[in-house]
Design a protein around this motif. Structure first.
Motif, mmCIF file in Angstrom:
data_model
loop_
_atom_site.group_PDB
_atom_site.id
_atom_site.type_symbol
_atom_site.label_atom_id
_atom_site.label_comp_id
_atom_site.label_asym_id
_atom_site.label_seq_id
_atom_site.Cartn_x
_atom_site.Cartn_y
_atom_site.Cartn_z
ATOM 1 N N PHE A 186 0.520 -0.572 0.011
ATOM 2 C CA PHE A 186 -0.062 0.048 0.209
ATOM 3 C C PHE A 186 0.870 0.806 0.059
ATOM 4 O O PHE A 186 0.739 2.174 -0.727
ATOM 5 N N VAL A 187 2.262 1.427 0.954
ATOM 6 C CA VAL A 187 2.569 2.013 1.219
ATOM 7 C C VAL A 187 3.622 2.979 -0.577
ATOM 8 O O VAL A 187 4.046 3.555 -0.936
ATOM 9 N N GLU A 188 3.866 1.028 -1.065
ATOM 10 C CA GLU A 188 5.235 1.461 -2.526
ATOM 11 C C GLU A 188 4.026 2.490 -3.640
ATOM 12 O O GLU A 188 4.406 2.848 -4.064
ATOM 13 N N CYS A 239 10.658 9.827 1.143
ATOM 14 C CA CYS A 239 9.886 10.342 1.609
ATOM 15 C C CYS A 239 10.383 10.921 2.174
ATOM 16 O O CYS A 239 10.999 11.203 3.090
ATOM 17 N N ARG A 240 9.016 11.884 2.528
ATOM 18 C CA ARG A 240 8.622 13.003 4.053
ATOM 19 C C ARG A 240 7.804 13.085 4.171
ATOM 20 O O ARG A 240 6.740 13.285 3.150
ATOM 21 N N LEU A 241 7.794 13.300 5.084
ATOM 22 C CA LEU A 241 6.493 14.624 5.610
ATOM 23 C C LEU A 241 5.708 15.275 5.647
ATOM 24 O O LEU A 241 6.638 16.371 5.926
ATOM 25 N N PRO A 289 8.730 9.951 -4.034
ATOM 26 C CA PRO A 289 9.061 10.266 -4.955
ATOM 27 C C PRO A 289 7.728 10.270 -6.688
ATOM 28 O O PRO A 289 8.153 10.412 -7.736
ATOM 29 N N GLN A 290 7.084 9.306 -6.244
ATOM 30 C CA GLN A 290 6.036 8.538 -7.293
ATOM 31 C C GLN A 290 4.023 8.937 -6.464
ATOM 32 O O GLN A 290 3.874 8.769 -7.264
ATOM 33 N N GLY A 291 4.427 10.007 -5.324
ATOM 34 C CA GLY A 291 3.424 10.048 -5.347
ATOM 35 C C GLY A 291 2.881 10.998 -4.196
ATOM 36 O O GLY A 291 4.151 10.770 -3.357
ATOM 37 N N GLN A 292 2.117 10.935 -3.388
ATOM 38 C CA GLN A 292 1.602 10.602 -1.987
ATOM 39 C C GLN A 292 0.718 10.059 -1.170
ATOM 40 O O GLN A 292 0.115 9.584 -2.429
ATOM 41 N N LEU A 293 0.912 10.162 -0.230
ATOM 42 C CA LEU A 293 -0.039 8.620 0.911
ATOM 43 C C LEU A 293 -0.394 9.603 1.604
ATOM 44 O O LEU A 293 -0.365 10.470 2.896
ATOM 45 N N THR A 294 -1.528 10.045 1.701
ATOM 46 C CA THR A 294 -2.842 10.453 2.282
ATOM 47 C C THR A 294 -3.313 9.074 4.529
ATOM 48 O O THR A 294 -4.019 8.444 3.083
ATOM 49 N N ALA A 295 -3.258 9.430 4.703
ATOM 50 C CA ALA A 295 -3.525 8.152 6.698
ATOM 51 C C ALA A 295 -4.265 8.903 7.356
ATOM 52 O O ALA A 295 -4.170 10.099 7.514
#
Length: 239
Positions: free
Chosen positions: A53-55, A188-190, A231-237
């Motif tokens: 999921f994260v990848e 990645c960065r927060l 580098p390839q997108g954004q994750l919102t949790a």
């Protein structure tokens, strides 16, 4: 940009004039991530599924971290910058015990199930909380064995009332333990970590006592929100 109902520790103290109750510290204006955030936990029912999921959303795959003996969980880690990381946590079925976070078994999709900050000294923090009248559980030792055989050690302190999971637990890493962010996969960065609550002023008051600069907004239900940029997108949790 901050909305009118968004409250940080800094703005709350300015409004109520209670800075004399808090040790003098340098806090940054416009903080979108608590400066002392150590890591947050993305819980899931299966570790491989959580790593996928994260990848998928960021383009970076977390590395297997190890197991938590006696706690029924295992994890994978991903660096979010200096002394900050994402912990993906799932049930370790090989231990055959109830996991430390029971709701992991029920999660149909990854969700935030906790977060931690790193005070300089957990023992001193305990004394401060005791003086402030904040109930907590005595600091407990923890450990995790890495794949290379090295064992990480820490002490953690949990609040008796964490306001529906919006407030963190506190972790002090052993001096001889490498911080997980140091050699976890990078890239990645927060970008943001914040809380939403029906009672933002009350939560801001408690965060001020805990010396946490946490972005807080008003909302119908308590929730944590995090945004990771890769580098390839954004994750919102969310929690």
């Amino acid at each position: 940009m901050k909305t009118e109902n968004q409250i940080s520790r800094r703005s709350f103290l300015a409004r109520c004039g209670s800075t004399a109750l808090i040790p003098s510290l340098a806090w940054s204006a416009g903080v979108d991530v608590p400066p002392l955030l150590d890591h947050f936990i993305l819980g899931c029912d299966d570790l491989d599924r959580g790593m996928d999921f994260v990848e998928k959303h960021t383009g970076v795959r977390a590395a297997f971290g190890g197991v938590h003996p006696g706690r029924g969980t295992r994890n994978a880690v991903l660096s979010l910058g200096e002394r900050k990381y994402l912990e993906i946590m799932a049930v370790d079925r090989a231990q055959n015990i109830t996991p430390q976070i029971p709701r992991l078994r029920e999660l149909k999709e990854p969700r935030i199930v906790g977060w931690a900050v790193h005070p300089a000294d957990v023992t001193q923090l305990a004394a401060h909380l005791r003086e402030a009248g904040v109930a907590f559980k005595d600091p407990q030792p923890g450990s995790r064995q890495r794949l290379d055989g090295k064992v990480l050690h820490w002490k953690s302190l949990a609040l008796t009332d964490d306001r529906d999971g919006l407030l963190p637990f506190f972790i002090e890493w052993s001096a001889d333990s490498l911080h997980p962010s140091a050699d976890a996969p990078k890239g990645c960065r927060l970008e943001r970590f914040a809380a939403v609550t029906p009672n933002p002023q009350e939560l801001a008051r408690r965060a001020a006592i805990l010396e946490i600069d946490l972005p807080i907004s008003g909302g119908q239900k308590p929730a944590l929100q995090a945004t990771i940029v890769g580098p390839q997108g954004q994750l919102t949790a969310v929690s």
